[in-house]
Motif scaffolding. Structure first.
Motif, PDB file in Angstrom:
ATOM      1  N   CYS A  52       0.824  -1.212   0.000  1.00 27.43           N
ATOM      2  CA  CYS A  52       0.000   0.000   0.000  1.00 27.43           C
ATOM      3  C   CYS A  52       0.855   1.259   0.000  1.00 27.43           C
ATOM      4  CB  CYS A  52      -0.909   0.017   1.230  1.00 27.43           C
ATOM      5  SG  CYS A  52      -1.568  -1.608   1.679  1.00 27.43           S
ATOM      6  N   CYS A  55       1.675   3.711  -3.015  1.00 29.71           N
ATOM      7  CA  CYS A  55       0.712   4.742  -3.419  1.00 29.71           C
ATOM      8  C   CYS A  55       0.264   5.609  -2.235  1.00 29.71           C
ATOM      9  CB  CYS A  55      -0.517   4.124  -4.069  1.00 29.71           C
ATOM     10  SG  CYS A  55      -0.186   3.358  -5.667  1.00 29.71           S
ATOM     11  N   TYR A  68      -4.107   9.883  -4.257  1.00 28.79           N
ATOM     12  CA  TYR A  68      -4.116   8.790  -3.272  1.00 28.79           C
ATOM     13  C   TYR A  68      -4.576   9.330  -1.936  1.00 28.79           C
ATOM     14  CZ  TYR A  68      -1.189   7.032  -6.961  1.00 28.79           C
ATOM     15  OH  TYR A  68      -0.727   6.672  -8.189  1.00 28.79           O
ATOM     16  N   TYR A  78     -14.551   1.307   8.654  1.00 27.99           N
ATOM     17  CA  TYR A  78     -14.794   1.996   7.379  1.00 27.99           C
ATOM     18  C   TYR A  78     -13.787   1.514   6.333  1.00 27.99           C
ATOM     19  CZ  TYR A  78     -14.720   5.432   3.681  1.00 27.99           C
ATOM     20  OH  TYR A  78     -14.725   6.014   2.419  1.00 27.99           O
ATOM     21  N   GLN A  82     -14.508  -0.544   2.785  1.00 26.47           N
ATOM     22  CA  GLN A  82     -14.145  -0.052   1.451  1.00 26.47           C
ATOM     23  C   GLN A  82     -13.295  -1.086   0.711  1.00 26.47           C
ATOM     24  OE1 GLN A  82     -15.674   2.741   0.251  1.00 26.47           O
ATOM     25  NE2 GLN A  82     -16.664   2.602   2.248  1.00 26.47           N
ATOM     26  N   PRO A  95      -6.718   1.598 -10.166  1.00 28.89           N
ATOM     27  CA  PRO A  95      -5.322   1.379  -9.743  1.00 28.89           C
ATOM     28  C   PRO A  95      -5.169   0.245  -8.736  1.00 28.89           C
ATOM     29  CG  PRO A  95      -5.893   3.711  -9.623  1.00 28.89           C
ATOM     30  CD  PRO A  95      -7.162   2.971  -9.907  1.00 28.89           C
ATOM     31  N   VAL A 113      -4.385  -4.975   8.053  1.00 26.69           N
ATOM     32  CA  VAL A 113      -3.843  -3.714   7.536  1.00 26.69           C
ATOM     33  C   VAL A 113      -4.750  -2.535   7.885  1.00 26.69           C
ATOM     34  CG1 VAL A 113      -4.802  -3.724   5.159  1.00 26.69           C
ATOM     35  CG2 VAL A 113      -2.555  -2.714   5.595  1.00 26.69           C
ATOM     36  N   GLN A 185      -8.244  15.634   4.761  1.00 24.83           N
ATOM     37  CA  GLN A 185      -8.220  14.707   3.626  1.00 24.83           C
ATOM     38  C   GLN A 185      -7.960  15.564   2.379  1.00 24.83           C
ATOM     39  OE1 GLN A 185      -7.456  12.066   2.014  1.00 24.83           O
ATOM     40  NE2 GLN A 185      -8.999  10.651   2.855  1.00 24.83           N
ATOM     41  N   GLN A 193     -14.759  11.895  -5.263  1.00 23.77           N
ATOM     42  CA  GLN A 193     -15.780  11.041  -4.634  1.00 23.77           C
ATOM     43  C   GLN A 193     -17.166  11.649  -4.801  1.00 23.77           C
ATOM     44  OE1 GLN A 193     -14.647   8.029  -3.874  1.00 23.77           O
ATOM     45  NE2 GLN A 193     -12.736   8.983  -4.510  1.00 23.77           N
ATOM     46  N   ARG A 202     -20.716   5.681  -7.218  1.00 26.67           N
ATOM     47  CA  ARG A 202     -20.527   5.248  -5.826  1.00 26.67           C
ATOM     48  C   ARG A 202     -21.768   5.684  -5.044  1.00 26.67           C
ATOM     49  NH1 ARG A 202     -15.777   7.149  -1.505  1.00 26.67           N
ATOM     50  NH2 ARG A 202     -16.612   5.833   0.163  1.00 26.67           N
TER      51      ARG A 202
HETATM   52  C1  HEC Z   1      -1.351   1.524  -7.369  1.00 28.95           C
HETATM   53  C2  HEC Z   1      -1.733   2.460  -6.337  1.00 28.95           C
HETATM   54  C3  HEC Z   1      -2.451   1.937  -5.118  1.00 28.95           C
HETATM   55  C4  HEC Z   1      -2.043   0.913  -4.274  1.00 28.95           C
HETATM   56  C5  HEC Z   1      -0.812   0.044  -4.375  1.00 28.95           C
HETATM   57  C6  HEC Z   1      -3.030   0.862  -3.228  1.00 28.95           C
HETATM   58  N1  HEC Z   1      -3.996   1.821  -3.418  1.00 28.95           N
HETATM   59 FE1  HEC Z   1      -5.573   2.199  -2.219  1.00 28.95          FE
HETATM   60  N2  HEC Z   1      -6.253   3.641  -3.494  1.00 28.95           N
HETATM   61  C7  HEC Z   1      -5.609   4.016  -4.659  1.00 28.95           C
HETATM   62  C8  HEC Z   1      -6.404   5.059  -5.314  1.00 28.95           C
HETATM   63  C9  HEC Z   1      -6.080   5.755  -6.615  1.00 28.95           C
HETATM   64  C10 HEC Z   1      -7.527   5.294  -4.479  1.00 28.95           C
HETATM   65  C11 HEC Z   1      -8.667   6.294  -4.717  1.00 28.95           C
HETATM   66  C12 HEC Z   1      -9.738   5.666  -5.546  1.00 28.95           C
HETATM   67  C13 HEC Z   1     -10.885   6.602  -5.799  1.00 28.95           C
HETATM   68  O1  HEC Z   1     -10.654   7.715  -6.287  1.00 28.95           O
HETATM   69  O2  HEC Z   1     -12.008   6.231  -5.475  1.00 28.95           O
HETATM   70  C14 HEC Z   1      -7.400   4.384  -3.351  1.00 28.95           C
HETATM   71  C15 HEC Z   1      -8.332   4.304  -2.320  1.00 28.95           C
HETATM   72  C16 HEC Z   1      -8.201   3.489  -1.216  1.00 28.95           C
HETATM   73  C17 HEC Z   1      -9.149   3.418  -0.116  1.00 28.95           C
HETATM   74  C18 HEC Z   1     -10.418   4.241   0.053  1.00 28.95           C
HETATM   75  C19 HEC Z   1     -10.200   5.350   1.053  1.00 28.95           C
HETATM   76  C20 HEC Z   1     -11.460   6.084   1.440  1.00 28.95           C
HETATM   77  O3  HEC Z   1     -11.343   7.113   2.147  1.00 28.95           O
HETATM   78  O4  HEC Z   1     -12.556   5.645   1.094  1.00 28.95           O
HETATM   79  C21 HEC Z   1      -8.678   2.474   0.760  1.00 28.95           C
HETATM   80  C22 HEC Z   1      -9.328   2.036   2.055  1.00 28.95           C
HETATM   81  C23 HEC Z   1      -7.428   1.969   0.216  1.00 28.95           C
HETATM   82  N3  HEC Z   1      -7.167   2.596  -0.976  1.00 28.95           N
HETATM   83  C24 HEC Z   1      -6.647   1.022   0.849  1.00 28.95           C
HETATM   84  C25 HEC Z   1      -5.477   0.474   0.295  1.00 28.95           C
HETATM   85  C26 HEC Z   1      -4.719  -0.571   0.940  1.00 28.95           C
HETATM   86  C27 HEC Z   1      -5.012  -1.158   2.315  1.00 28.95           C
HETATM   87  C28 HEC Z   1      -3.702  -0.884   0.082  1.00 28.95           C
HETATM   88  C29 HEC Z   1      -2.647  -1.973   0.262  1.00 28.95           C
HETATM   89  C30 HEC Z   1      -3.167  -3.322   0.352  1.00 28.95           C
HETATM   90  C31 HEC Z   1      -3.827  -0.021  -1.088  1.00 28.95           C
HETATM   91  N4  HEC Z   1      -4.924   0.785  -0.911  1.00 28.95           N
HETATM   92  C32 HEC Z   1      -2.983  -0.027  -2.179  1.00 28.95           C
HETATM   93  C33 HEC Z   1      -4.423   3.517  -5.133  1.00 28.95           C
HETATM   94  C34 HEC Z   1      -3.688   2.495  -4.572  1.00 28.95           C
END
Ligand code: HEC
Ligand code: HEC
Length: 230
Positions: A52, A55, A68, A78, A82, A95, A113, A185, A193, A202
């Motif tokens: 994670c 990003c 991100y 929460y 998600q 992504p 995590v 944020q 969003q 969404r």
């Molecule tokens: C390649 C890049 C990338 C990686 C690696 C990644 N994420 Fe994300 N994540 C994103 C992006 C881009 C968004 C926003 C998506 C959107 O606009 O809705 C996001 C959104 C989220 C959200 C939503 C947050 C919210 O406030 O609703 C969560 C939870 C999340 N990621 C958890 C994780 C976790 C845990 C990992 C590791 C297992 C991870 N992400 C790995 C790119 C990544």
């Protein structure tokens, strides 16, 4: 996902955790995964975090100009919900597709995590007395989440927020249980969003209250939310 910990040590750790949580479990039924009671495994959480971090940052502080989101300090339930929505594709996240599948990220990984992330405390300002040492400064700055200010009438945005959003997201945007924190944020992330909510991509409760507001009112709302950190 499990690296390290010899079996013997793992058994001792697990036994300790079982003893420690026995009292808690007496009051609350344990979460079961495939017939086994779930126990938090911080080592595994840190392993998963490596994926994670690329990003979202090592401490879940987000970035990429708001592409991100910040995850550190958000509510664990929460965050986990998600993740499940990404896995089921109920919430689209291109992504994250390679990571948000069961083979890559089990339910146990999700619980570990998200609990780890929820326990991270981020600051919105650097401390008054910064150490002179460059490395120490860098470590401190990793914990600082500064949201760029948005233009607009923050006072007017405050009234909009207090009437329509505060009752669920908290009067200072601090969030409450599964109603996520909106401050601090990244605003570009939040705007994306809201666009997704408005287009039906969404789901959000009471979508009519969002549709009723003009672009000018939204601009003021972002100005207000971006001001909440200082
Ligand atoms: C390649 C890049 C990338 C990686 C690696 C990644 N994420 Fe994300 N994540 C994103 C992006 C881009 C968004 C926003 C998506 C959107 O606009 O809705 C996001 C959104 C989220 C959200 C939503 C947050 C919210 O406030 O609703 C969560 C939870 C999340 N990621 C958890 C994780 C976790 C845990 C990992 C590791 C297992 C991870 N992400 C790995 C790119 C990544
Ligand atoms: C009835 C309670 C309620 C009200 C009122 C409400 N929200 Fe929400 N909001 C939620 C919940 C619950 C979620 C999480 C949705 C999900 O599970 O995907 C959410 C999610 C969000 C998100 C996504 C955050 C993230 O990290 O991805 C944004 C942005 C948001 N709300 C903005 C607003 C704004 C702006 C208002 C006021 C116009 C508002 N909400 C009013 C309950 C509410």
């Amino acid at each position: 996902m499990r690296i390290g910990l010899g079996k013997g040590l793992a058994a001792v750790v697990v036994a300790g955790l079982v003893a420690l949580s026995a009292a808690a479990q007496a009051q609350q039924a344990p979460i079961m995964i495939k017939g086994q009671p779930y126990e938090y495994d911080k080592d595994n959480a840190q392993d998963v975090m490596r994926i994670c971090a690329g990003c979202h940052g090592e401490l879940g502080n987000g970035g990429g100009g708001g592409a991100y989101p910040r995850l550190g300090g958000l509510n664990a339930d929460y965050l986990a919900e998600q993740m499940r929505k990404f896995k089921s594709r109920e919430r689209e996240n291109i992504p994250m597709i390679p990571f948000a599948v069961d083979r890559e990220l089990s339910e146990r990984d999700v619980l570990d995590v998200t609990r780890y992330l929820s326990e991270i405390k981020l600051d919105t300002k650097p401390p008054a007395n910064m150490p002179a040492d460059g490395y120490a400064r860098l470590q401190i700055m990793k914990k600082v989440l500064q949201i760029p200010r948005e233009p607009g009438d923050a006072e007017a945005g405050k009234a909009f927020y207090a009437a329509d959003c505060g009752p669920c997201h908290g009067n200072k945007g601090q969030g409450r249980l599964k109603k996520p924190a909106l401050a601090p944020q990244f605003i570009p992330y939040l705007k994306t969003q809201v666009d997704s909510f408005l287009s039906g991509k969404r789901q959000h409760d009471d979508i009519e209250i969002m549709k009723a507001r003009s672009p000018e009112e939204w601009k003021n709302l972002w100005a207000f939310l971006s001001s909440l950190q200082d």
